[in-house]
Motif scaffolding. Structure first.
Motif, PDB file in Angstrom:
ATOM      1  N   ARG A   1      -5.791   5.889  -6.012  1.00 57.96           N
ATOM      2  CA  ARG A   1      -6.828   6.921  -5.930  1.00 57.96           C
ATOM      3  C   ARG A   1      -6.874   7.554  -4.537  1.00 57.96           C
ATOM      4  O   ARG A   1      -7.230   8.724  -4.388  1.00 57.96           O
ATOM      5  N   LEU A   2      -6.531   6.789  -3.520  1.00 59.48           N
ATOM      6  CA  LEU A   2      -6.523   7.308  -2.151  1.00 59.48           C
ATOM      7  C   LEU A   2      -5.250   8.074  -1.826  1.00 59.48           C
ATOM      8  O   LEU A   2      -5.105   8.587  -0.718  1.00 59.48           O
ATOM      9  N   GLY A   3      -4.338   8.122  -2.777  1.00 60.04           N
ATOM     10  CA  GLY A   3      -3.100   8.861  -2.567  1.00 60.04           C
ATOM     11  C   GLY A   3      -2.039   8.101  -1.804  1.00 60.04           C
ATOM     12  O   GLY A   3      -1.066   8.692  -1.325  1.00 60.04           O
ATOM     13  N   ILE A   4      -2.214   6.794  -1.675  1.00 61.22           N
ATOM     14  CA  ILE A   4      -1.236   5.961  -0.963  1.00 61.22           C
ATOM     15  C   ILE A   4      -0.233   5.451  -1.993  1.00 61.22           C
ATOM     16  O   ILE A   4      -0.495   4.474  -2.703  1.00 61.22           O
ATOM     17  N   ARG A   5       0.916   6.085  -2.068  1.00 57.78           N
ATOM     18  CA  ARG A   5       1.887   5.768  -3.116  1.00 57.78           C
ATOM     19  C   ARG A   5       3.185   5.171  -2.579  1.00 57.78           C
ATOM     20  O   ARG A   5       4.033   4.749  -3.354  1.00 57.78           O
ATOM     21  N   ASP A   6       3.348   5.165  -1.268  1.00 61.95           N
ATOM     22  CA  ASP A   6       4.549   4.576  -0.684  1.00 61.95           C
ATOM     23  C   ASP A   6       4.538   3.061  -0.926  1.00 61.95           C
ATOM     24  O   ASP A   6       3.568   2.386  -0.561  1.00 61.95           O
ATOM     25  N   PRO A   7       5.578   2.492  -1.526  1.00 64.88           N
ATOM     26  CA  PRO A   7       5.595   1.054  -1.833  1.00 64.88           C
ATOM     27  C   PRO A   7       5.410   0.179  -0.604  1.00 64.88           C
ATOM     28  O   PRO A   7       4.743  -0.865  -0.679  1.00 64.88           O
ATOM     29  N   ALA A   8       5.981   0.576   0.518  1.00 67.87           N
ATOM     30  CA  ALA A   8       5.848  -0.217   1.745  1.00 67.87           C
ATOM     31  C   ALA A   8       4.396  -0.251   2.207  1.00 67.87           C
ATOM     32  O   ALA A   8       3.861  -1.319   2.560  1.00 67.87           O
ATOM     33  N   ALA A   9       3.736   0.903   2.204  1.00 71.70           N
ATOM     34  CA  ALA A   9       2.334   0.962   2.618  1.00 71.70           C
ATOM     35  C   ALA A   9       1.453   0.175   1.664  1.00 71.70           C
ATOM     36  O   ALA A   9       0.527  -0.547   2.080  1.00 71.70           O
ATOM     37  N   GLN A  10       1.719   0.285   0.367  1.00 78.33           N
ATOM     38  CA  GLN A  10       0.944  -0.483  -0.608  1.00 78.33           C
ATOM     39  C   GLN A  10       1.139  -1.981  -0.396  1.00 78.33           C
ATOM     40  O   GLN A  10       0.185  -2.757  -0.471  1.00 78.33           O
ATOM     41  N   GLY A  11       2.386  -2.375  -0.106  1.00 83.75           N
ATOM     42  CA  GLY A  11       2.666  -3.785   0.113  1.00 83.75           C
ATOM     43  C   GLY A  11       1.943  -4.342   1.326  1.00 83.75           C
ATOM     44  O   GLY A  11       1.371  -5.436   1.276  1.00 83.75           O
ATOM     45  N   VAL A  12       1.953  -3.595   2.426  1.00 83.89           N
ATOM     46  CA  VAL A  12       1.262  -4.045   3.633  1.00 83.89           C
ATOM     47  C   VAL A  12      -0.236  -4.204   3.364  1.00 83.89           C
ATOM     48  O   VAL A  12      -0.858  -5.190   3.766  1.00 83.89           O
ATOM     49  N   ALA A  13      -0.806  -3.233   2.662  1.00 79.93           N
ATOM     50  CA  ALA A  13      -2.234  -3.300   2.362  1.00 79.93           C
ATOM     51  C   ALA A  13      -2.558  -4.502   1.477  1.00 79.93           C
ATOM     52  O   ALA A  13      -3.527  -5.243   1.732  1.00 79.93           O
ATOM     53  N   MET A  14      -1.762  -4.733   0.452  1.00 79.69           N
ATOM     54  CA  MET A  14      -2.017  -5.836  -0.467  1.00 79.69           C
ATOM     55  C   MET A  14      -1.844  -7.189   0.215  1.00 79.69           C
ATOM     56  O   MET A  14      -2.649  -8.100   0.044  1.00 79.69           O
ATOM     57  N   GLY A  15      -0.788  -7.328   1.007  1.00 78.41           N
ATOM     58  CA  GLY A  15      -0.541  -8.605   1.670  1.00 78.41           C
ATOM     59  C   GLY A  15      -1.571  -8.919   2.735  1.00 78.41           C
ATOM     60  O   GLY A  15      -1.974 -10.072   2.900  1.00 78.41           O
ATOM     61  N   THR A  16      -2.016  -7.893   3.465  1.00 78.39           N
ATOM     62  CA  THR A  16      -3.014  -8.100   4.512  1.00 78.39           C
ATOM     63  C   THR A  16      -4.385  -8.416   3.932  1.00 78.39           C
ATOM     64  O   THR A  16      -5.097  -9.283   4.443  1.00 78.39           O
ATOM     65  N   ALA A  17      -4.749  -7.732   2.863  1.00 75.11           N
ATOM     66  CA  ALA A  17      -6.101  -7.882   2.317  1.00 75.11           C
ATOM     67  C   ALA A  17      -6.240  -9.036   1.335  1.00 75.11           C
ATOM     68  O   ALA A  17      -7.294  -9.673   1.272  1.00 75.11           O
ATOM     69  N   SER A  18      -5.179  -9.324   0.578  1.00 78.29           N
ATOM     70  CA  SER A  18      -5.361 -10.303  -0.505  1.00 78.29           C
ATOM     71  C   SER A  18      -4.229 -11.323  -0.611  1.00 78.29           C
ATOM     72  O   SER A  18      -3.931 -11.822  -1.691  1.00 78.29           O
ATOM     73  N   HIS A  19      -3.600 -11.616   0.512  1.00 78.17           N
ATOM     74  CA  HIS A  19      -2.637 -12.723   0.707  1.00 78.17           C
ATOM     75  C   HIS A  19      -1.680 -12.941  -0.469  1.00 78.17           C
ATOM     76  O   HIS A  19      -1.093 -11.995  -0.983  1.00 78.17           O
ATOM     77  N   GLY A  20      -1.527 -14.191  -0.917  1.00 75.98           N
ATOM     78  CA  GLY A  20      -0.493 -14.535  -1.898  1.00 75.98           C
ATOM     79  C   GLY A  20      -0.686 -13.919  -3.264  1.00 75.98           C
ATOM     80  O   GLY A  20       0.287 -13.500  -3.910  1.00 75.98           O
TER      81      GLY A  20
END
Length: 238
Positions: A179-198
């Motif tokens: 929804r925020l327009g963040i579609r780059d897989p690398a950016a999504q991965g960093v956000a997911m790993g930082t916020a919600s770990h394993g």
């Protein structure tokens, strides 16, 4: 009924039963998730937890008894975490080129996770024990529990909060990022790993190997950053 009860009493003493129940619960949860079109609200981990907790409550089985069998799955968490190095190795060139952006994003995400947790806790009147238990919620459970215990928190409460954070991140993270327009897989991965770990990393791997690689790296580095920064923040705040 008496025969069924006797059979259950016999089976409940064997560790293999609870290992089997854990695997079956996840398979059922994963099937529901697949049938729903991978609806993020039907996260397999969340459904598995609900099924197993319900079963333990209905049968009156203690967690200690259940864990005698589930510890085999728990043991595999170590090799599974190490295996995250495989997609990271395959995407090493992309990670190297994104080193500066990754570092800045990681520090921003780590600080935001800690400061927002402490800030919300203070606004809601939480005790210091609760605050320090809440602060490392975005870090993988073993590290978060160690940080919490070192600073005088409640490791058991931290473990629950870590699991809730991981499940909610895996459920809502992809939707929010999209929804925020963040579609780059690398950016999504960093956000997911930082916020919600394993748990978030497992969800990122389902999207793509690139997202999984960046998520696994962010998860590990966030644990390191939180272990270093949280004690300093805690001293400044209190």
């Amino acid at each position: 009924m008496t025969e069924i009860r006797d059979i259950w009493v016999y089976l409940s003493t064997t560790p293999l039963l609870h290992l089997t129940l854990t695997l079956v619960a996840f398979q059922v949860a994963d099937l529901l998730w697949q049938k729903s079109g991978r609806n993020p609200l039907l996260n397999p981990v969340m459904i598995s937890v609900v099924l197993l907790v319900g079963l333990l409550l209905i049968t009156g089985t203690s967690y200690e008894t259940y864990f005698e069998g589930a510890q085999f799955v728990h043991f595999l968490l170590g090799p599974a975490t190490v295996a995250l190095a495989i997609p990271l190795y395959r995407q090493f060139d992309r990670v190297r080129r994104s080193a500066l952006a990754l570092l800045v994003s990681l520090l921003a995400g780590s600080l935001t996770a800690m400061v927002s947790a402490i800030g919300l806790g203070l606004l809601l009147g939480a005790s210091q024990d609760t605050l320090v238990s809440l602060a490392p919620k975005s870090v993988t459970a073993p590290v978060a529990m160690g940080i919490s215990e070192q600073l005088g928190g409640l490791p058991s409460l931290t473990a629950v909060l870590v699991i809730l954070t991981g499940i909610s991140g895996a459920m809502l993270g992809p939707v929010v990022l999209s929804r925020l327009g963040i579609r780059d897989p690398a950016a999504q991965g960093v956000a997911m790993g930082t916020a919600s770990h394993g748990i978030g990393t497992a969800r990122a791997l389902q999207s793509s190997e690139l997202a999984g690689a960046f998520s696994g790296l962010a998860m590990g580095l966030n644990a390191l950053a939180t272990a270093i920064l949280l004690p300093l923040i805690w001293q400044l705040v209190f």
